[in-house]
Structure formats: structure tokens, C-alpha cells
Design a protein around this motif. Structure first.
Motif, PDB file in Angstrom:
ATOM      1  N   SER A  71       0.818  -1.207   0.000  1.00 40.33           N
ATOM      2  CA  SER A  71       0.000   0.000   0.000  1.00 40.33           C
ATOM      3  C   SER A  71       0.853   1.260   0.000  1.00 40.33           C
ATOM      4  CB  SER A  71      -0.894   0.000   1.253  1.00 40.33           C
ATOM      5  OG  SER A  71      -1.592   1.220   1.377  1.00 40.33           O
ATOM      6  N   ASN A  72       0.222   2.371  -0.404  1.00 42.15           N
ATOM      7  CA  ASN A  72       0.872   3.685  -0.343  1.00 42.15           C
ATOM      8  C   ASN A  72       0.460   4.466   0.898  1.00 42.15           C
ATOM      9  OD1 ASN A  72       2.469   3.619  -2.673  1.00 42.15           O
ATOM     10  ND2 ASN A  72       0.708   4.074  -3.970  1.00 42.15           N
ATOM     11  N   ILE A  73      -0.101   3.784   1.884  1.00 39.31           N
ATOM     12  CA  ILE A  73      -0.463   4.443   3.140  1.00 39.31           C
ATOM     13  C   ILE A  73       0.765   5.136   3.727  1.00 39.31           C
ATOM     14  CG2 ILE A  73      -1.204   4.046   5.534  1.00 39.31           C
ATOM     15  CD1 ILE A  73      -2.768   1.623   4.512  1.00 39.31           C
ATOM     16  N   PRO A  74       0.641   6.384   4.172  1.00 41.74           N
ATOM     17  CA  PRO A  74       1.791   7.067   4.779  1.00 41.74           C
ATOM     18  C   PRO A  74       2.308   6.307   5.996  1.00 41.74           C
ATOM     19  CG  PRO A  74       0.018   8.621   4.329  1.00 41.74           C
ATOM     20  CD  PRO A  74      -0.550   7.259   4.105  1.00 41.74           C
ATOM     21  N   ALA A 110       1.335  16.886  14.732  1.00 40.64           N
ATOM     22  CA  ALA A 110       1.476  17.766  13.571  1.00 40.64           C
ATOM     23  C   ALA A 110       2.006  16.994  12.370  1.00 40.64           C
ATOM     24  CB  ALA A 110       2.415  18.924  13.905  1.00 40.64           C
ATOM     25  N   ARG A 111       2.946  16.088  12.603  1.00 38.41           N
ATOM     26  CA  ARG A 111       3.494  15.291  11.506  1.00 38.41           C
ATOM     27  C   ARG A 111       2.434  14.340  10.949  1.00 38.41           C
ATOM     28  NH1 ARG A 111       9.441  14.697  11.373  1.00 38.41           N
ATOM     29  NH2 ARG A 111      10.319  16.168  12.845  1.00 38.41           N
ATOM     30  N   VAL A 112       1.663  13.734  11.843  1.00 40.73           N
ATOM     31  CA  VAL A 112       0.585  12.844  11.410  1.00 40.73           C
ATOM     32  C   VAL A 112      -0.403  13.602  10.532  1.00 40.73           C
ATOM     33  CG1 VAL A 112      -1.462  11.583  12.207  1.00 40.73           C
ATOM     34  CG2 VAL A 112       0.744  11.207  13.322  1.00 40.73           C
ATOM     35  N   GLN A 113      -0.802  14.777  10.969  1.00 41.01           N
ATOM     36  CA  GLN A 113      -1.758  15.568  10.197  1.00 41.01           C
ATOM     37  C   GLN A 113      -1.173  16.001   8.860  1.00 41.01           C
ATOM     38  OE1 GLN A 113      -4.073  18.535  12.516  1.00 41.01           O
ATOM     39  NE2 GLN A 113      -3.042  17.697  14.317  1.00 41.01           N
ATOM     40  N   ALA A 114       0.116  16.354   8.851  1.00 45.03           N
ATOM     41  CA  ALA A 114       0.756  16.787   7.611  1.00 45.03           C
ATOM     42  C   ALA A 114       0.816  15.643   6.602  1.00 45.03           C
ATOM     43  CB  ALA A 114       2.160  17.316   7.897  1.00 45.03           C
ATOM     44  N   LEU A 115       1.161  14.448   7.064  1.00 44.12           N
ATOM     45  CA  LEU A 115       1.256  13.305   6.163  1.00 44.12           C
ATOM     46  C   LEU A 115      -0.110  12.890   5.627  1.00 44.12           C
ATOM     47  CD1 LEU A 115       3.909  11.123   8.025  1.00 44.12           C
ATOM     48  CD2 LEU A 115       4.182  12.237   5.813  1.00 44.12           C
ATOM     49  N   ILE A 116      -1.125  12.919   6.494  1.00 40.47           N
ATOM     50  CA  ILE A 116      -2.472  12.587   6.037  1.00 40.47           C
ATOM     51  C   ILE A 116      -2.969  13.642   5.060  1.00 40.47           C
ATOM     52  CG2 ILE A 116      -4.886  12.374   6.742  1.00 40.47           C
ATOM     53  CD1 ILE A 116      -3.963  11.061   9.296  1.00 40.47           C
ATOM     54  N   ARG A 117      -2.717  14.911   5.388  1.00 40.01           N
ATOM     55  CA  ARG A 117      -3.152  15.993   4.504  1.00 40.01           C
ATOM     56  C   ARG A 117      -2.518  15.842   3.127  1.00 40.01           C
ATOM     57  NH1 ARG A 117      -1.841  19.758   7.681  1.00 40.01           N
ATOM     58  NH2 ARG A 117       0.232  20.247   6.884  1.00 40.01           N
ATOM     59  N   ARG A 118      -1.238  15.538   3.099  1.00 44.69           N
ATOM     60  CA  ARG A 118      -0.539  15.378   1.834  1.00 44.69           C
ATOM     61  C   ARG A 118      -1.081  14.161   1.073  1.00 44.69           C
ATOM     62  NH1 ARG A 118       5.672  14.059   2.201  1.00 44.69           N
ATOM     63  NH2 ARG A 118       5.481  15.593   3.846  1.00 44.69           N
ATOM     64  N   SER A 119      -1.306  13.077   1.817  1.00 51.35           N
ATOM     65  CA  SER A 119      -1.813  11.859   1.187  1.00 51.35           C
ATOM     66  C   SER A 119      -3.199  12.070   0.591  1.00 51.35           C
ATOM     67  CB  SER A 119      -1.869  10.730   2.223  1.00 51.35           C
ATOM     68  OG  SER A 119      -2.490   9.586   1.698  1.00 51.35           O
ATOM     69  N   LYS A 120      -4.073  12.734   1.333  1.00 50.35           N
ATOM     70  CA  LYS A 120      -5.439  12.947   0.845  1.00 50.35           C
ATOM     71  C   LYS A 120      -5.440  13.886  -0.353  1.00 50.35           C
ATOM     72  CE  LYS A 120      -7.235  10.268   3.831  1.00 50.35           C
ATOM     73  NZ  LYS A 120      -7.732   8.948   3.398  1.00 50.35           N
ATOM     74  N   HIS A 121      -4.539  14.857  -0.345  1.00 53.52           N
ATOM     75  CA  HIS A 121      -4.440  15.764  -1.489  1.00 53.52           C
ATOM     76  C   HIS A 121      -3.977  15.000  -2.721  1.00 53.52           C
ATOM     77  CE1 HIS A 121      -3.519  19.282  -3.912  1.00 53.52           C
ATOM     78  NE2 HIS A 121      -2.288  18.811  -4.076  1.00 53.52           N
ATOM     79  N   TYR A 122      -2.992  14.117  -2.536  1.00 52.77           N
ATOM     80  CA  TYR A 122      -2.447  13.356  -3.646  1.00 52.77           C
ATOM     81  C   TYR A 122      -3.481  12.419  -4.245  1.00 52.77           C
ATOM     82  CZ  TYR A 122       2.325  14.778  -2.435  1.00 52.77           C
ATOM     83  OH  TYR A 122       3.466  15.479  -2.197  1.00 52.77           O
ATOM     84  N   HIS A 123      -4.348  11.874  -3.379  1.00 51.15           N
ATOM     85  CA  HIS A 123      -5.287  10.857  -3.838  1.00 51.15           C
ATOM     86  C   HIS A 123      -6.724  11.375  -3.957  1.00 51.15           C
ATOM     87  CE1 HIS A 123      -1.898   8.459  -2.325  1.00 51.15           C
ATOM     88  NE2 HIS A 123      -2.270   7.583  -3.233  1.00 51.15           N
ATOM     89  N   SER A 124      -6.894  12.678  -3.989  1.00 53.58           N
ATOM     90  CA  SER A 124      -8.246  13.240  -4.036  1.00 53.58           C
ATOM     91  C   SER A 124      -9.003  12.818  -5.281  1.00 53.58           C
ATOM     92  CB  SER A 124      -8.180  14.768  -3.955  1.00 53.58           C
ATOM     93  OG  SER A 124      -7.426  15.293  -5.036  1.00 53.58           O
ATOM     94  N   SER A 125      -8.260  12.560  -6.366  1.00 57.16           N
ATOM     95  CA  SER A 125      -8.908  12.149  -7.613  1.00 57.16           C
ATOM     96  C   SER A 125      -8.567  10.723  -8.000  1.00 57.16           C
ATOM     97  CB  SER A 125      -8.493  13.089  -8.758  1.00 57.16           C
ATOM     98  OG  SER A 125      -8.836  14.413  -8.477  1.00 57.16           O
TER      99      SER A 125
END
Length: 248
Positions: A71-74, A110-125
């Protein structure tokens, strides 16, 4: 509610992390062994994994690599090991960030939120990053991309921004978030020389720890994936004393 899978055998640290993230609004589950955490991934479907490297039943680096194959899970590594080589090894194995113990709970959140935010942005579409029901079969049957779908700017390498996939001569290549971002810069600006600082700014999240050495590791990994001979790269060239450039 975002879901966090914590694989940590230290009860004190595990409970503190679970409690803090729970109060921050995350759904947290924790397992004390690598095998139990790996088995829980398919059912729990976490948005991020916090992984300790020193587990009682399996080497943390090996587990990190196994998770990345599925998986690509952070993956945020948390470990007592604080040497540079340990960070490099974790990034090479597929980790997205590294946090040395002892650490601030606020920084960890903060790191957890940053990684999730980045992941969700990357996979939004894109298709959600889930654990395949039959991972071994899924990995052995990677699809071929039709020639007509190849990016016109590069006949050998193309990027699919919707699924965040890289295709090399029609073969799908698995990459980490940072590797994809670096490759995206290279493809967009062929021939341009990027300093390590340029690439750091490209892959560094607001709260993520990325170093010059990590950039070198990402480049080495990309060369293994896209170059015919990584030891004599023709695509990603080193510009000594400056950084790297991509040659079509």
C-alpha cells in the motif's frame, strides 16, 4: 474521522500516543507486534501508520518494506534509533517520515496531520489506497499502459497525476509520495538543474522532516526504478556541486 494504526510494543509510549491522538479526534488502534499490526491493516484500513522499528517479533525495517509493497499508506517511523543511517534506512525501506524518541506529542500530531493531509491531497482524484485482498497476486500482475496514453513530453516515462502513477516504457512503477513529487518536477522542467534545497522544498511537508541525505536516497531509488543501468544514469543526471537534472 481519520484512522491511525500504531504498531508499538512500548506500552507507555503506545498508550500516550493513542490517548493524545484520540483526544485530537483520530480513531486509533494499537498493536504490540508487527504481525498483528500487518494482519489488522486489511480490516482497519488506516489513513496512516505509526511504526516502531524495534518490535519483538519482526524487524521494523522489514515490516516497513512489506507494508510499502502492499500500500501507499503514509508511514511515520517512531524509533529510539536516532543516527542518520537509521533515518536513511527507514526512508529507503519506504517510510515517509521519521521521528526519534523521545518526541513531543504536539510535534508527533502535527506530523501525522501533515502526512495525512498530503496523502489525501495526492489521492483526491484517485482510487483510495486500500490493502488488496490478494496482495501477492495484485503485485505480480501490474497492468500495462496503452502506448497511446503515454505522455507526449516523454516517450519512455509518463506520469498519471490522477492516480499518482509513473509509467516507464508502459510498465507501472510503484513510488513513494516524495519520489513522485521529485519526478513531477523533473518531467515538468526537463534540463533544469534542481539543487537539493529546491527538491527539499518540493517534498517537505509543513511539519515533515526531510534532509539533504534523504533527497539523495530518493534520487537513488528513482534511478533504480526508471534507469536501465542505475549506476550509469542517463535520465536523472548528477550536476556535481549543485544537484540533479532530468534529461529526456
Amino acid at each position: 474521522m481519520y484512522k491511525v494504526l500504531v504498531i508499538e510494543d512500548d506500552a507507555v509510549i503506545g498508550d500516550m500516543v493513542s490517548m493524545y491522538l484520540g483526544e485530537e479526534g483520530f480513531h486509533v488502534v494499537r498493536y504490540e507486534t508487527g504481525h498483528a499490526g500487518l494482519e489488522a491493516m486489511s480490516e482497519f484500513q488506516p489513513d496512516i501508520i505509526l511504526l516502531d522499528l524495534m518490535l519483538p517479533d519482526i524487524d521494523g525495517l522489514a515490516l516497513c518494506g512489506q507494508i510499502r509493497e502492499l500500500s501507499n499508506i503514509p508511514i511515520l517511523v517512531v524509533s529510539m534509533k536516532n543516527k542518520v543511517i537509521e533515518r536513511v534506512n527507514a526512508l529507503t525501506a519506504g517510510a515517509d517520515d521519521y521521528l526519534s524518541k523521545p518526541f513531543s506529542m504536539h510535534e508527533m500530531s502535527a506530523r501525522v496531520q501533515a502526512l495525512i493531509r498530503r496523502s489525501k491531497h495526492y489521492h483526491s482524484s484517485a482510487v483510495p489506497s486500500s490493502i488488496p485482498a490478494k496482495p501477492v497476486e495484485a503485485l505480480s500482475k501490474l497492468p500495462k499502459k496503452p502506448a497511446q496514453e503515454m505522455d507526449e513530453s516523454s516517450s519512455l516515462i509518463s506520469l498519471d497525476h490522477h492516480t499518482r502513477s509513473i509509467w516507464v516504457k508502459g510498465d507501472l512503477i510503484e513510488t513513494t509520495y516524495s519520489e513522485f513529487e521529485i519526478m513531477k518536477c523533473f518531467i515538468k522542467y526537463p534540463g533544469r538543474v534542481f539543487s537539493r534545497e529546491d527538491l527539499l522544498q518540493t517534498v517537505r511537508g509543513i511539519d515533515s522532516l526531510v534532509t539533504d541525505r534523504a533527497i539523495d536516497v530518493h534520487i537513488a531509488n528513482l534511478r533504480k526504478k526508471i534507469e536501465e543501468n542505475p549506476k550509469e544514469p542517463k535520465r536523472i543526471r548528477t550536476v556535481w556541486g549543485v544537484g540533479y537534472k532530468y534529461v529526456q
